[in-house]
Design a protein around this motif. Structure first.
Motif, mmCIF file in Angstrom:
data_model
loop_
_atom_site.group_PDB
_atom_site.id
_atom_site.type_symbol
_atom_site.label_atom_id
_atom_site.label_comp_id
_atom_site.label_asym_id
_atom_site.label_seq_id
_atom_site.Cartn_x
_atom_site.Cartn_y
_atom_site.Cartn_z
ATOM 1 N N ALA A 3 0.731 -1.094 0.288
ATOM 2 C CA ALA A 3 -0.033 -0.083 0.283
ATOM 3 C C ALA A 3 0.843 1.171 0.003
ATOM 4 C CB ALA A 3 -0.960 0.181 1.202
ATOM 5 N N TYR A 4 2.487 1.407 0.186
ATOM 6 C CA TYR A 4 3.172 2.236 0.189
ATOM 7 C C TYR A 4 3.493 2.559 -1.266
ATOM 8 C CZ TYR A 4 2.187 1.059 5.380
ATOM 9 O OH TYR A 4 1.738 1.628 6.399
ATOM 10 N N PRO A 5 3.991 3.629 -1.157
ATOM 11 C CA PRO A 5 4.900 4.169 -2.569
ATOM 12 C C PRO A 5 6.024 3.512 -2.313
ATOM 13 C CG PRO A 5 4.411 5.893 -1.598
ATOM 14 C CD PRO A 5 3.718 5.099 -1.015
ATOM 15 N N LYS A 6 6.468 3.145 -4.147
ATOM 16 C CA LYS A 6 7.538 2.231 -4.215
ATOM 17 C C LYS A 6 8.916 2.508 -3.598
ATOM 18 C CE LYS A 6 10.553 0.446 -7.249
ATOM 19 N NZ LYS A 6 11.023 0.683 -8.817
ATOM 20 N N ALA A 7 9.153 4.356 -3.464
ATOM 21 C CA ALA A 7 10.575 4.464 -2.963
ATOM 22 C C ALA A 7 10.025 4.466 -1.203
ATOM 23 C CB ALA A 7 10.718 6.006 -3.452
ATOM 24 N N VAL A 8 8.844 4.623 -0.951
ATOM 25 C CA VAL A 8 9.115 4.516 0.552
ATOM 26 C C VAL A 8 8.969 2.440 1.359
ATOM 27 C CG1 VAL A 8 7.218 4.573 2.753
ATOM 28 C CG2 VAL A 8 7.348 6.559 0.539
ATOM 29 N N ALA A 9 8.318 2.078 -0.257
ATOM 30 C CA ALA A 9 8.824 0.681 0.945
ATOM 31 C C ALA A 9 9.425 -0.325 1.004
ATOM 32 C CB ALA A 9 7.691 -0.392 -0.206
ATOM 33 N N THR A 10 10.997 0.080 0.040
ATOM 34 C CA THR A 10 12.339 0.192 0.180
ATOM 35 C C THR A 10 12.967 0.908 -0.034
ATOM 36 O OG1 THR A 10 12.331 0.892 -2.297
ATOM 37 C CG2 THR A 10 11.738 -1.209 -2.109
ATOM 38 N N GLY A 11 12.254 2.196 1.331
ATOM 39 C CA GLY A 11 13.782 2.766 1.791
ATOM 40 C C GLY A 11 13.889 3.076 3.260
ATOM 41 N N TRP A 12 15.151 3.108 3.765
ATOM 42 C CA TRP A 12 15.512 3.657 5.084
ATOM 43 C C TRP A 12 14.709 4.485 5.744
ATOM 44 C CZ3 TRP A 12 19.443 0.189 7.446
ATOM 45 C CH2 TRP A 12 19.965 -0.197 6.201
ATOM 46 N N THR A 114 13.836 -3.940 2.982
ATOM 47 C CA THR A 114 14.594 -4.762 2.372
ATOM 48 C C THR A 114 15.184 -5.187 2.955
ATOM 49 O OG1 THR A 114 13.932 -1.538 1.091
ATOM 50 C CG2 THR A 114 15.110 -4.026 0.188
ATOM 51 N N LYS A 115 15.168 -6.267 2.038
ATOM 52 C CA LYS A 115 16.321 -7.872 2.766
ATOM 53 C C LYS A 115 18.300 -7.011 2.420
ATOM 54 C CE LYS A 115 13.356 -10.828 4.275
ATOM 55 N NZ LYS A 115 12.009 -11.120 3.264
ATOM 56 N N SER A 116 18.428 -6.944 1.538
ATOM 57 C CA SER A 116 19.541 -6.789 1.034
ATOM 58 C C SER A 116 20.086 -5.135 0.606
ATOM 59 C CB SER A 116 19.779 -7.518 0.591
ATOM 60 O OG SER A 116 19.527 -8.781 -0.089
ATOM 61 N N PRO A 117 20.002 -4.251 0.755
ATOM 62 C CA PRO A 117 19.352 -2.762 0.597
ATOM 63 C C PRO A 117 20.693 -2.276 -0.313
ATOM 64 C CG PRO A 117 19.921 -2.599 3.391
ATOM 65 C CD PRO A 117 19.533 -3.649 3.019
ATOM 66 N N ASN A 118 20.433 -1.570 -1.081
ATOM 67 C CA ASN A 118 21.885 -1.418 -1.143
ATOM 68 C C ASN A 118 22.283 0.023 -1.996
ATOM 69 O OD1 ASN A 118 19.759 -0.638 -3.209
ATOM 70 N ND2 ASN A 118 20.650 -1.697 -5.514
ATOM 71 N N THR A 119 21.397 0.205 -0.965
ATOM 72 C CA THR A 119 21.732 2.144 -0.328
ATOM 73 C C THR A 119 21.825 2.297 0.916
ATOM 74 O OG1 THR A 119 19.137 2.515 -0.241
ATOM 75 C CG2 THR A 119 20.135 2.956 -1.797
ATOM 76 N N GLU A 120 21.797 3.168 1.227
ATOM 77 C CA GLU A 120 22.623 4.444 2.713
ATOM 78 C C GLU A 120 21.153 4.687 2.996
ATOM 79 O OE1 GLU A 120 25.364 4.495 4.686
ATOM 80 O OE2 GLU A 120 25.614 2.617 4.127
ATOM 81 N N PRO A 121 21.118 4.924 3.758
ATOM 82 C CA PRO A 121 20.091 6.448 4.331
ATOM 83 C C PRO A 121 20.469 7.838 3.848
ATOM 84 C CG PRO A 121 19.969 5.154 6.494
ATOM 85 C CD PRO A 121 21.088 5.008 5.378
ATOM 86 N N PHE A 216 12.101 18.494 -1.027
ATOM 87 C CA PHE A 216 11.555 16.981 -0.738
ATOM 88 C C PHE A 216 13.267 15.995 -1.210
ATOM 89 C CE2 PHE A 216 9.678 12.711 -2.068
ATOM 90 C CZ PHE A 216 9.230 13.114 -0.407
ATOM 91 N N TYR A 217 13.295 15.507 -0.261
ATOM 92 C CA TYR A 217 13.815 14.284 -0.661
ATOM 93 C C TYR A 217 13.656 12.451 -0.635
ATOM 94 C CZ TYR A 217 17.641 17.881 0.030
ATOM 95 O OH TYR A 217 18.290 18.627 0.357
ATOM 96 N N PRO A 218 13.536 11.961 -1.148
ATOM 97 C CA PRO A 218 12.589 10.240 -1.231
ATOM 98 C C PRO A 218 13.378 9.664 -0.132
ATOM 99 C CG PRO A 218 13.738 10.609 -3.366
ATOM 100 C CD PRO A 218 13.371 12.053 -2.660
ATOM 101 N N PRO A 219 13.015 8.383 0.386
ATOM 102 C CA PRO A 219 11.648 8.346 0.721
ATOM 103 C C PRO A 219 10.558 9.648 1.190
ATOM 104 C CG PRO A 219 12.882 6.888 2.082
ATOM 105 C CD PRO A 219 13.542 8.170 1.902
ATOM 106 N N SER A 220 11.383 10.329 2.134
ATOM 107 C CA SER A 220 9.970 10.981 2.754
ATOM 108 C C SER A 220 10.545 11.899 3.520
ATOM 109 C CB SER A 220 9.150 10.284 3.576
ATOM 110 O OG SER A 220 9.602 9.759 4.389
ATOM 111 N N THR A 221 11.718 12.738 3.074
ATOM 112 C CA THR A 221 11.924 13.958 3.957
ATOM 113 C C THR A 221 12.025 14.647 3.899
ATOM 114 O OG1 THR A 221 14.323 12.026 4.510
ATOM 115 C CG2 THR A 221 14.454 14.107 4.814
#
Ligand code: FES
Ligand SMILES: [Fe+2]
Length: 332
Positions: A3-12, A114-121, A216-221
């Motif tokens: 139910a969450y937008p993609k960048a949110v669902a996978t975000g830190w 996300t189980k194996s994130p390839n990003t950082e906050p 605004f910076y995704p996911p929600s900052t």
């Protein structure tokens, strides 16, 4: 489908500040998933809040010697989720609690579903910069949709009404040139003001304001920055953590350039100013969320001052918008 937008669902997201992390485990929810944060022997750890044995919430238990102990049969788990003790037998059970990726950044414990994130906050300037006095303010959760909470922070049109006399004066407006810049990874609205603020508190805190900026910076900052003629005077960066579709937990980071005023005095002033503003915003968001519920779902008109709303939606959805710049003149 989430139910969450993609960048949110996978975000830190930050789930607790280091300061909140005491001797007891902290129960949280991240996008409807119950999680537990605790101080393990190897630093802050985040687990799914479910004992693998009989599914008691681990957050109901206690932290013992850097492990979390389930209150039902006493199984203990370390920060990697491994069972380290099963009372009554020598060998601990081979069932692990489920861990989530955990990082500590800017005094906050971050995790992602996300189980194996390839990003950082992502920490926007000046959160990680030198030369600033900073403090963190973990705010109580608000009843609000994520996008509504983010937009509330960045919206230039409601302060005259909702925060009349504190943030903006209700009946005083002046022309302000706005530049809206959308980029593939962020969006900002720059309001060139070049005047003293009309309302009490910004007058006291800022002096001449050349510009205020909403970013605004995704996911929600979201970030609100105020500039004077010598540059940045105050940046309020808010990391919004979605607990559920209608509950948001904000973590606010305040930064002011180091100067003659002692940091604790600045913190006291900024908090004193923002307590009533926050209460007004939280009350409005709660009412908005209740009122939307009466109709089942939101259905928004895009107003002429909703400069960032489309970009917020696109970036949160994981899109990379084409760079664009536009200008407008409004009365704020
Ligand atoms: S439910 Fe956790 S130890 Fe049994
Ligand atoms: Fe507000």
């Amino acid at each position: 489908m989430s139910a969450y937008p993609k960048a949110v669902a996978t975000g830190w997201f930050p789930v607790a500040s280091i300061g909140q992390l005491g001797p007891r485990p902290i129960a949280r929810k991240l996008m409807d998933t119950p999680i537990v944060v605790f101080r393990s022997a190897n630093g802050p750890a985040v687990l799914i809040d479910r004992c693998p044995h009989r599914n008691m919430a681990l957050s109901r238990g206690a932290v013992r010697d850097g492990d979390i102990e389930c209150p039902y049969h006493g199984w203990r788990f370390n920060g990697d989720g491994h069972c380290t003790l099963t009372p009554g037998v020598c060998e601990p059970a081979r069932h692990s609690a489920q861990t989530l990726p955990t990082l500590v950044r800017a005094g906050l414990v971050w995790t992602t579903l996300t189980k194996s994130p390839n990003t950082e906050p992502f920490l926007p300037h000046p959160v990680d910069a030198d030369g600033f006095d900073t403090f963190l303010w973990p705010v109580n959760p608000s009843r609000a949709r994520l996008i509504d909470a983010v937009e509330n922070l960045l919206d230039p049109a409601h302060p005259h009404f909702l925060h009349a006399g504190i943030v903006r004066a209700r009946n005083v407006r002046k022309p302000v040139d706005v530049t809206v810049r959308v980029r593939p990874t962020f969006a900002e609205a720059i309001y060139v003001e070049n005047s003293r603020a009309s309302a009490l508190m910004p007058r006291i805190l800022e002096g001449l304001r050349t510009a205020s900026i909403g970013r605004f910076y995704p996911p929600s900052t979201g970030q609100v920055a105020f500039e004077g003629k010598d540059g940045l005077k105050l940046a309020i960066t808010v990391f919004f953590m979605p607990e559920t579709e209608t509950v948001v937990r904000p973590f606010a980071h305040f930064a002011t350039p180091k100067g003659v005023v002692p940091p604790l005095v600045k913190e006291a002033l900024l908090r004193a100013f923002h307590v009533p503003v926050l209460a007004q915003d939280q009350s409005a968001l709660r009412k908005q969320t209740d009122d939307i519920e009466a109709f089942g779902a939101p259905k928004y008109a895009l107003g002429p001052l909703d400069f960032l709303f489309p970009a917020i939606k696109a970036l949160a959805a994981g899109e990379t918008p084409e760079p664009s710049d536009r200008t407008a003149t409004v009365h704020l």
